[in-house]
Design a protein around this motif. Structure first.
Motif, PDB file in Angstrom:
ATOM      1  N   THR A  14       0.117   6.910  -6.841  1.00  0.00           N
ATOM      2  CA  THR A  14       0.293   5.735  -5.943  1.00  0.00           C
ATOM      3  C   THR A  14      -0.145   5.242  -4.770  1.00  0.00           C
ATOM      4  OG1 THR A  14       2.383   6.297  -4.867  1.00  0.00           O
ATOM      5  CG2 THR A  14       0.824   4.692  -3.618  1.00  0.00           C
ATOM      6  N   ALA A  60      -2.337   3.599  -8.186  1.00  0.00           N
ATOM      7  CA  ALA A  60      -1.455   1.866  -8.952  1.00  0.00           C
ATOM      8  C   ALA A  60      -2.392   1.025  -7.801  1.00  0.00           C
ATOM      9  CB  ALA A  60       0.057   1.994  -8.270  1.00  0.00           C
ATOM     10  N   LEU A  61      -2.206   1.519  -6.674  1.00  0.00           N
ATOM     11  CA  LEU A  61      -2.831   0.234  -5.771  1.00  0.00           C
ATOM     12  C   LEU A  61      -4.345  -0.072  -6.084  1.00  0.00           C
ATOM     13  CD1 LEU A  61      -1.332   1.779  -1.909  1.00  0.00           C
ATOM     14  CD2 LEU A  61      -0.847  -0.021  -3.330  1.00  0.00           C
ATOM     15  N   THR A  67      -4.643  -2.779  -8.380  1.00  0.00           N
ATOM     16  CA  THR A  67      -4.038  -3.801  -8.110  1.00  0.00           C
ATOM     17  C   THR A  67      -5.718  -4.272  -7.410  1.00  0.00           C
ATOM     18  OG1 THR A  67      -1.502  -3.404  -8.491  1.00  0.00           O
ATOM     19  CG2 THR A  67      -2.398  -5.601  -7.023  1.00  0.00           C
ATOM     20  N   ARG A 113      -0.556  -9.872  -2.964  1.00  0.00           N
ATOM     21  CA  ARG A 113      -0.698  -8.357  -4.413  1.00  0.00           C
ATOM     22  C   ARG A 113      -0.228  -7.121  -3.961  1.00  0.00           C
ATOM     23  NH1 ARG A 113      -3.258 -11.365  -8.436  1.00  0.00           N
ATOM     24  NH2 ARG A 113      -3.643  -9.764  -9.596  1.00  0.00           N
ATOM     25  N   LEU A 114      -1.054  -6.334  -2.698  1.00  0.00           N
ATOM     26  CA  LEU A 114      -1.124  -5.213  -2.882  1.00  0.00           C
ATOM     27  C   LEU A 114       0.191  -4.616  -2.321  1.00  0.00           C
ATOM     28  CD1 LEU A 114      -4.438  -3.920  -0.815  1.00  0.00           C
ATOM     29  CD2 LEU A 114      -3.370  -3.443  -3.422  1.00  0.00           C
ATOM     30  N   ARG A 124       2.926  -4.603  -4.782  1.00  0.00           N
ATOM     31  CA  ARG A 124       2.734  -3.584  -6.345  1.00  0.00           C
ATOM     32  C   ARG A 124       3.074  -2.591  -5.934  1.00  0.00           C
ATOM     33  NH1 ARG A 124       3.515  -0.919  -9.696  1.00  0.00           N
ATOM     34  NH2 ARG A 124       2.126   0.489 -10.876  1.00  0.00           N
ATOM     35  N   ARG A 151       6.890  -2.380  -6.095  1.00  0.00           N
ATOM     36  CA  ARG A 151       6.987  -2.528  -7.456  1.00  0.00           C
ATOM     37  C   ARG A 151       6.855  -0.504  -7.833  1.00  0.00           C
ATOM     38  NH1 ARG A 151       2.887  -5.803 -10.634  1.00  0.00           N
ATOM     39  NH2 ARG A 151       4.427  -4.342 -12.214  1.00  0.00           N
ATOM     40  N   HIS A 152       6.110  -0.331  -7.875  1.00  0.00           N
ATOM     41  CA  HIS A 152       5.976   0.904  -7.816  1.00  0.00           C
ATOM     42  C   HIS A 152       7.271   1.373  -7.328  1.00  0.00           C
ATOM     43  CE1 HIS A 152       3.477   4.888  -8.067  1.00  0.00           C
ATOM     44  NE2 HIS A 152       3.874   5.758  -7.279  1.00  0.00           N
TER      45      HIS A 152
END
Length: 402
Positions: free
Chosen positions: A205, A208-209, A212, A229-230, A233, A236-237
């Motif tokens: 995780t 992923a952050l 982004t 956007r964070l 994301r 979505r994750h």
């Protein structure tokens, strides 16, 4: 023995130590860079031989030579263990035959010493094989950590910065804390966050952050757009992990997002997603930025209608530093259960030495204070991150940066 450390660098000491066991790992049996671990079994073998020689025939100690290769197996390489296996056997034969025939132990303990040497050599080979495997695993963990928390050049994005990352598990070396600096055409952006939970899911995780953040912070003109956007994301994750049937579909992350506008050198913008507010440390003391009103990342769908956190702008002096920490600092407890008093401790340090506001000195001070308060036993991963604009060097961006 030597403890090797670069004393001129306040961050050189115990950069990843998470528990007191880390001190033992930094104290090998060596002198001037050469191992002296072989001295331990050698001294024991000499001591057994001398003690046996000075005892009566009714009380023999030479059989204890069987322990010598076992000790060597725990401390020395395979070839040295083999040497001690042979040396212990030769010492046994030499000392035992020096006694009168009626006082000799003979073949039974000779077989014991020989078998001990063989088994110790095999055990040493297994130990070294495990150590090599552990080194490979640690190399993979270090590579993962460098990929996740990429090295930041000095003065990156026009900021003086310093960071210390301490894992609660010193073997894992990586966890759910994350931070980064991303310069771009709209100023330099900074993020620090803490993913809920532990293990590889938290690391995934965080990755992923960070991915982004590095893209959004570069391309988006508005800090709120980066924050949005964070959040997307993270949602979505969570959907992806839930679709895989994993049990971390309710994971979230607290975070602080900072923006240093290029046209306002005395201003910093920040958005707080349920994280502890940053501290501002400077020659005039310590102050805390406004507390968070936003939900952690990934919770907007669980509490609809609560609103998105606002962007807050504050003024910073030229010598003031922003200090951001994860809950490994604020939740560090002493044996009596008292939490680490971070603002008070930093205020005391600044009162005695105003230079403590420099990022490298500040993170080293907080790191030492945290470890000292909890006696080196951290209950959670800990990140200490300090940033401030470079003096007489406003934030700049070039297409080749970041």
């Amino acid at each position: 023995m030597r403890f090797v450390a670069r004393r001129q660098d306040p961050l050189a000491r115990l950069p990843r130590a998470g528990r007191v066991e880390a001190f033992a790992q930094r104290l090998p049996l060596e002198v001037r860079g050469h191992s002296i671990a072989w001295l331990v079994p050698l001294l024991m073998l000499v001591g057994v031989a001398v003690a046996d020689w000075n005892t009566s025939g009714g009380f023999r100690l030479i059989s204890w030579a069987a322990l010598v290769p076992a000790i060597a197996a725990a401390l020395c390489p395979v070839w040295i263990t083999m040497c001690f296996a042979v040396l212990a056997l030769a010492t046994y034969v030499g000392v035992d035959t020096a006694w009168p025939h009626q006082d000799r132990i003979g073949a039974p303990d000779l077989i014991l010493v020989a078998v001990s040497g063989v088994l110790s050599t095999l055990a040493c080979a297994v130990r070294q094989r495990g150590e090599r495997r552990l080194v490979r695993i640690q190399d993979i963990a270090d590579t993962t950590r460098r990929t996740l928390l990429r090295p930041l050049p000095p003065g990156f994005g026009g900021l003086d910065h310093a960071a210390v990352y301490l894992t609660a598990d010193i073997e894992a070396r990586v966890g759910g804390d994350f931070y980064d600096i991303q310069p771009g055409p709209y100023g330099t952006r900074v993020v620090l966050g803490d993913v809920q939970g532990k293990g590889l899911g938290a690391v995934e995780t965080a990755g992923a952050l960070l991915g982004t953040f590095r893209e959004a912070a570069y391309h988006e003109a508005d800090l709120m757009a980066v924050a949005g956007r964070l959040e997307v994301r993270m949602l979505r994750h969570r959907l992806h992990t839930s679709a895989l049937g994993r049990d971390d579909g309710d994971r979230f992350a607290t975070a602080v997002l900072l923006g240093f506008p290029p046209d306002a050198p005395e201003t910093v913008e920040f958005v707080n997603f349920g994280h502890d507010p940053p501290l501002v440390a400077g020659p005039s003391g310590v102050r805390r930025l406004p507390a968070a009103h936003g939900l952690p990342l990934g919770m907007s769908d669980l509490a609809p209608g609560t609103g998105f956190p606002d962007t807050v702008s504050v003024r910073l002096g030229a010598e003031e530093t922003l200090l951001l920490t994860t809950d490994g600092v604020t939740e560090a407890r002493d044996p009596g259960g008292t939490f680490y008093p971070l603002p008070d401790d930093v205020a005391r340090g600044l009162a005695s030495d105003p230079r403590l506001a420099e990022p490298r000195r500040l993170v080293a001070y907080v790191r030492d204070g945290t470890l000292r308060h909890c006696r080196g036993r951290l209950s959670d991963d800990t990140t200490i991150f300090a940033v401030r604009r470079r003096v007489n060097d406003p934030t700049r961006w070039t297409p080749h940066t970041g």
